[in-house]
Each structure stands twice: as C-alpha cells, then as structure tokens.
Enzyme design. Sequence first.
Site, short mmCIF file in Angstrom:
data_model
loop_
_atom_site.label_atom_id
_atom_site.label_comp_id
_atom_site.label_asym_id
_atom_site.label_seq_id
_atom_site.Cartn_x
_atom_site.Cartn_y
_atom_site.Cartn_z
N SER A 199 1.35 2.53 3.63
CA SER A 199 1.84 2.97 2.32
C SER A 199 1.17 2.28 1.14
O SER A 199 1.83 1.81 0.21
CB SER A 199 3.36 2.82 2.22
OG SER A 199 4.00 3.56 3.21
N ALA B 71 2.09 4.29 -2.02
CA ALA B 71 3.45 4.07 -2.51
C ALA B 71 3.55 2.72 -3.22
O ALA B 71 4.23 2.60 -4.25
CB ALA B 71 4.44 4.14 -1.35
N ASP C 91 8.32 6.11 2.09
CA ASP C 91 7.37 5.07 1.69
C ASP C 91 7.75 4.45 0.36
O ASP C 91 7.79 3.23 0.19
CB ASP C 91 5.96 5.66 1.59
CG ASP C 91 5.45 6.19 2.92
OD1 ASP C 91 6.14 5.99 3.94
OD2 ASP C 91 4.38 6.81 2.94
#
Length: 972
Positions: free
Chosen positions: A629, A632, A675
Amino acid sequence: MATPTPLVFAYYVTGHGFGHATRVVEVARHLIDAGHLVHVVTAAPDYVFTSEIQSPNLFLRRVLLDCGAVQSDALTVDRLASLEKYSQTAVIPRESILASEVAWLKSIKADLVVSDVVPIACRAAADAGIRSVCITNFSWDFIYADYVMAAGHHHRSIILQIAEDYSHCEFLIRLPGFCPMPAFRDVVDVPLVVRRLHKSREEVRKELGVGDDVKLLIFNFGGQPAGWTLKEEYLPTGWKCLVCGASDDQELPPNFIKLPKEAYTPDVIAASDCMLGKIGYGTSSEAMAYKLPFIFVRRDYFNEEPFLRNIIEHYKGGVEMIRRDLLSGCWQPYIEHAISLKPCYNRDINGGEVAARILQDTAHGNTHTKYKACGARRLRDAIVLGYQLRGISERNANVPDWYVHAPFPSQEHEQSISNEEIHIPDFEVLHGDLQGLSDTASFLKALGELSAIDFERDNKDQLRERLAAARLFNWEEEIFVARAPGRLDVMGGIADYSGSLVLQMPIKEACHAAVQKNHPSKQKLWKHAQARHHSDSDKQTPILEIVSFGADLSNRGPTFDMDISDFMDGEQPISYEAARNYFSRDTSQRWAAYVAGAILVLMTELGVRFEDSISIVISSAVPEGKGVSSSAAVEVANMSAIAAAHGLKIAPRDIALLCQKVENHIVGAPCGVMDQMASACGENNKLLAMVCQPAEVLGLVDIPSHIKFWGIDSGLRHSVGGSDYGSVRIGTFMGRKMMKSMASNKVKENNSDEMGRNSTELLEAEASLAYLCNLPPHRYEGGYANKLPERITGEEFLTKYASHDDPVTVVNKDLTYAVKEPTAHPVYENSRVKAFKSLLTAAASDEQLSALGELMYQCHYSYSACGLGSVGTDRLVELVQMMRLSGTLYGAKITGGGSGGTVCVMGEKSVRSSEQIREIQQRYKSATGFMPYVFEGSSPGAGKFGYLKIRRRSSPKADLAAASAVLNGVHV
C-alpha cells in the site's frame, strides 16, 4: 606472407528506432576496416549504413525479426500493442524464422553472430552451431517486463521466451547507461559507442548559413515531430532551431530550419549549443561525447530511460523539460538553464573500436568471460517483472556511480527512539509529538538540511529533487507534517471490494508529507513555473507545487506544478473524469494525481475552496509495487497534512474514504478501502479489523505475544492498476450480478407458499445482494456454485446483463473474464478471516498456530485460482512450508492485489523464526538472483500520529542580518 582469411560476422539489429542501427554502424565500420565481412540484418533504411560505410564488405539484408516498442507518437509507447506486435513478428512465426535464419547463417558461413539486441538471433545461432554475442545497454525482457502489468499475466510467456533466447548468447558486451539484464550472466563492459565527426563546427554552420553569433538548438525526437506546433516565440532572441525528421510538407517558422533526412546527426550535434529531444542511446551518447547540454522530455513506458538519464545528469549534461511546457512553447527557462551547464563526460568514447576488437577475438576462438553457462533459467522469477531490480539496496562492486540513485531522504530502520533522544536543531515543534519515531526525526532533519542549502555553493552537488524542495518553502513560515504507514495484508486482501472482514497491520515503513500554504504573492516559484504562471505579472493565482523524493526509482518526474484554478469549471469543481484525463496527459507526472487529487476531492466532497498557494514535499519509505500500500500511504499522509494546514478537522475514517476517492476516481485504480483505512486508522502492533461495507471498523485486535508477522518481498512488481487485478475484480462483480439475477428469477418463477416464507426471504435478500461477502458459503455452494460459468466474454455478459454494477471498472467486450473462481474467493475468504480473528484469541498452542497457518495457505491458493498468483510468491510460500517441518513458521499467503508483491508470513515470535526468515531470504536469492526485502515491525497510523506544526528556528546571524536590512531600508 599469406593474407589472413577474413572473418564473417552476421550482425542483427533490432527494429526499434535508429539508435541501435547508428551504433551498429560504428562497430561494423571497425570490423570492415580490419578486413572482415559484415552482413547486417536490419529494417533500417540503407542510408543509415551506407552514408558512413562505403565498402563491398558490407552486406545489407532487409528483415524484421523483432519490433521493439510500438509508439503512438514520439513520446508514448503502447504497451499492449508492443507485446502483440512482438508476438506477431517473432512468436507466431518462430519456427519458420528459426529455420530460415539457420539456413542463411550456414549459407554465409558465419563465424560469429552479433545481436543488438534481437532475441531470436541468439537461438538461431545456437541451432546453427555458431557462437553469439550481444551488444546493448538494455534487453527486451527487461523493457517488456513492466508492460506485463498493463497487458496481463498471459503475456509473461513472451518475456520468458526472450530470456531463454538470450541465454544462448555466450556473453554480453555492455554499454554505459545500462539497465539490469539478468538474462546475461557473463558481461564485458566497453566505453560509449559514438559515431565519429566528419566536419568541423564551422563547416556545418557555414553549410547551414548560420553565423557564429547565432545560438543553435537541435530538435531531435527520432523523426516524429510531424503534427507538432512549432512557433517563432518558442525560442529566445538570437536562437535558431534545427529540426530533425520534419515531414516534407511541414511549414516551419523563420527561426526554425528543416534538416534533410540524411543529415549526419553527430556533425549537427557538435555544431549546436543545445539539444531538445527524447532520451535514447544514440542521442544521449552523442550529446555526452560532444559535451552538448541536453534538454530531455520523458517518454511513457520506456524503461531504458531512467538509466540513461542518470548517467547524463551525473555528468552534468541534462535538464528535464515537462511535457506540457514542450507542447505549449515554454522553452526559454529550460534553454537558459541548459546553456549554464558544463557537461563533463570525460570517459573514453571509442566503444566501437573496443567492441570490434572483442568480437574479432571471440570469432577467432578466444574467451572473454568467466562462466560457461548463462543464467536465464534460474533467474526467471527476477526477469518476469525485473523492472524493480534497479531498486535493490545492495549493489555489486563494479557498479558505476550513475547506476542507482538511492531515494532521498534515507529512512532510519530503528523501531523507535525516546523523545529525549530526539533533537531537531533546525525546527521548533509548535504542535504534535514525534512519538519516538526515528523515521520522522530523519525526515525533519532532512528538511533542515534543505533549508540550509547554499544555492551558489551547493547547486551542482545536489540532486534535482533536493534543489527543487529547497526552493519550495518559505522556511520562516509554519510547515505541517503528517505521517502514514504502509500496511501488511494479514487476511482479507482482494475480498475488501466485496465487503469482507479484513485484518491489516500497519508496517514500520511510512510516508511523510510536508505542506505549507502561502498567499500567492509570497509563493516561491521554480523558474519554469514563473515563465508559465507569471506571463501576466498582475495576476495573483494560487499555485500548487509538489516535490516527490525518490522519483528516479519509478521513472517519474520529481516535481509537479499547476494552477489550482485548473480544478475549477466556473464556480464548480471539474469532474473526476476531467481530472483523470488531466493527469493522464504525461505519464512521467501521472503520479501527481495521488497528491494533487486530494485538493479536488476536498473541493468536491467537502466544498473546500483554496485561496492560498500550496507547497508539498512527499518522501516515502514504503516501496512501490510490493503490495504494501505505497499509494495509500502517500494519499493518507498527504490528505492529513493538507487538512492540518487548512484547519480542517477530518476523522481518520473519513480521511481514508476521501483518499479512496482519489485513487478510484482521479488515479483510476479500482482498489477497495482497506489500504487507506489501515494507513489512517491502524495502531502500532495491532491488527485493524474492518468490515468493508464500506468501511466499518470493528476495532483493533491485539497480536498475541507469542505470534509475529513478517512480509517478504518477492521482487515481482504488483499493481492494483494492472490488468490482472482489474480483470479479477470485474469477474467478481459479474458473478454477483449473475447470482442476483438467478435469485430474482427463482422468486418470480416459484410460488411463495410452496417455497416457504424463509426461503423466499433468503432469495429476496440474495436478489438484492449489496456485498458478495454477505452470502454464506453454504448458500453459495447450494444454490449458485454449479451454475456460474468458468469464463465469459465481455460482449456476452453485457448483452445478457447490461452492466456489472461496479462504478470503478469497465467491462471490455473484447476480453474474456474468469467468473467462477473470482466470485467464490470473497465468499470463502470472509469466512476464513472470521475464523482467523477468533483463533487469535484462543489459548496459545501448536494447534492454534497450525490452524491460523492453514487459513493463510487456503487464502494463498485461492488467489492463484483467481489468476492472481505468481511464481515468486508461490516459491516463497513453498519455502515457508518446507521450514515448517523443523521450524516455527506456520503460514504464508500472497497479499494485497496479488500478481507478485509481498508474502505475509506468520510464526512464533522467537529467535528461531527470525533465523528461518533469513534462511528463506538466502534460499530465494540462490534460486532467483534477487535478495528479498523483509518487512518487520509496526508503527502507528496517521490518525494516531496526528500532525506536526513546525517552524525553522531563527539563528542569531539571521536575526542580525534581518535587523540590519530593516535599518537600511532593504526588503528581505
């Protein structure tokens, strides 16, 4: 004395561009001068060779055996079309090509096959019993590897075949500016291969009718400028532009000169003062050799580029131009910057002569290599998506300085340090707490170093991104800093978009964002931004400027700027679709959508309007493409810092949902929300338990004291924007739509009295199923599993069902989608995650750990059944299983979007487990050539961290200078 028998060389040239052909000319010239025969197999025009070599010992054979990268224009590579064209050119007719090439090689009695860098030529040489050598700075397995992410895993066979073909090559003659080329185990390095000059600078200018008082810019985009608008005002006063490859009917302004197609480029380069073009080996090598400043514009999806760019910039010869400035004519600030450079390439440029001598010796039977066997077969995993190999932290001993630029700033890896140990001499912390995080202390230290850069003294010794960031902030004003970690997907994964329960752990690696807002009149602007934004000096418009550290690792531009008003259409924000198109215009700056997109989302969703300019620095230690991630982390850190700088009170959950809108609607990646939620709401050493309907946090689950989780990177790049992930998501939503239709038809067809009230209610609920994970496994097995198709074409599905009801993906009628396995996965995964969560609270025992591990293994193989597995992640999971026979590791699974990335491993929290993790690293490296990175440890999410408000401390020296300036009436 008898004359030595001339050698016969068969020299294959790739069909990609003229750069390969021009360097082949230089090597072939030296071979022919030595009395040998050279047969060149090429698709390039004859004049490329005959203008430099006039000899009966040169033979040209017009055959195309590969296609290179298919370009839709001078700056854009079509990844899918490139793979499809290669398949048509070299894969489908492979057997006939091999038969004809073997026969031809035997007919000319070739002593050595040389390839630059046609894969099938190496195999043909082996079949003909002839030795072969490659000469190149890149190989097609490496270039095509990244394209697989867009095209889908079914194209991997092309890359494996290319690597297999290269494995028949005896060794590689490697040119400066090289990429990772793991298919070649044996390497000999040579200097730059550069064509010689024919005429002096004065002779060329005289022929062009250009005096010594005129500055010359050579416009060189590989013969593809046709259709581009070129205007007189693009050039500074006193400049003329020499246009390479202009079409015959193209009208040019009076200060632009059309060069003939057969113009000898090295002479023109040496007679010019600056070059504007795209990076390729030919232009780059000749610009460096003749010390010509090079203004370059990045190409989309050509992975050779970052390595050539690094060597150009290392020798002080390059200036990057943003694509929109190229097209809009904002050239002057770049030209002024370029001519201030002092290119200093001081290495040998006789690579053609050196390579020819090596080829001659090899054809005579001499050996130039250490090894007998090439390593393609054992390096397959690393090759498939080897684009990330340049990010490996460990470097071989003989790697030149320009080869890898490490990301800045370097992040510390200690878990934490006490607040008493943290000393940030450059800044006052006006709000917030570093919470003992060493990476945050390092980030603030790096900001302090930027604020102290002396531009007169340090300019030439700094990376571009450092200089850009140093000029970005008003250091005496407040700066807001936020931090957001990546996450390790322990359980749940791709079932998030189907409403599953997920368990996510925030990792130690994190992204930091520093944000400052300023009135437009006080905003510091980069020179190119000044030229673009301040053509109307009376106009005060808010500007957004962003610097992203570590840009070179992902071949993206390190800076981005725009008018914030570009996000407005009259009084209203522009649509998300319009924003997605805005950021898609230049792939090297598409990354900015993750950051700048937050501004538009806040405008659209919360009605925020931005009157001030905004400066942002992004620095992330969360590696990209590893399934942890990274995007994110960037989104959450950035959104949190922007919110803090503007006094917006937004809860962590809402921050995550806003960030998901950035990624879904502006970036265009069809991810779920887990995420962003893990990055925003997670806590140190805890699992975030969340039901993704859409984002309901159940709470934090303590990791038992006897259990530990690790992440092991497979080295294979993962992307939620890739074809495989998107296709599986579409198949999942197709399956849900089909089951809803089946349930609805059953309700209509059957008498409710006969069915029973409970059955009717169940079917009615399933006919309106909002989330696939709300369907229990027994209902799926009993009513739908045997009725779903394994696969369906997009056209057939749309004809029958009209839509798959997913707002962030689009069904392609020409593709075929797997349905049954992608639909089954989230139904069973939701149950597995629930069981996993319950087991974590059970008494510590071997049975508990074994049961947890079994659930992880089931999840892993379910991913593979969906088409989201990979050879690298499978190998890591198998290594964990092998360790279980005598060890303390109990389970492993692929994470996130799959198709590569990171494997999550679960085991006892013990020294023995750590030893086994290290053993897995070594075994994986032995098998693949790639040393995997291990994610170990946790850290707080963005919500728990909050934000820092900092301001640079005033030094007595600065205070004295300011006071003196005031007394003397000087504005500082």
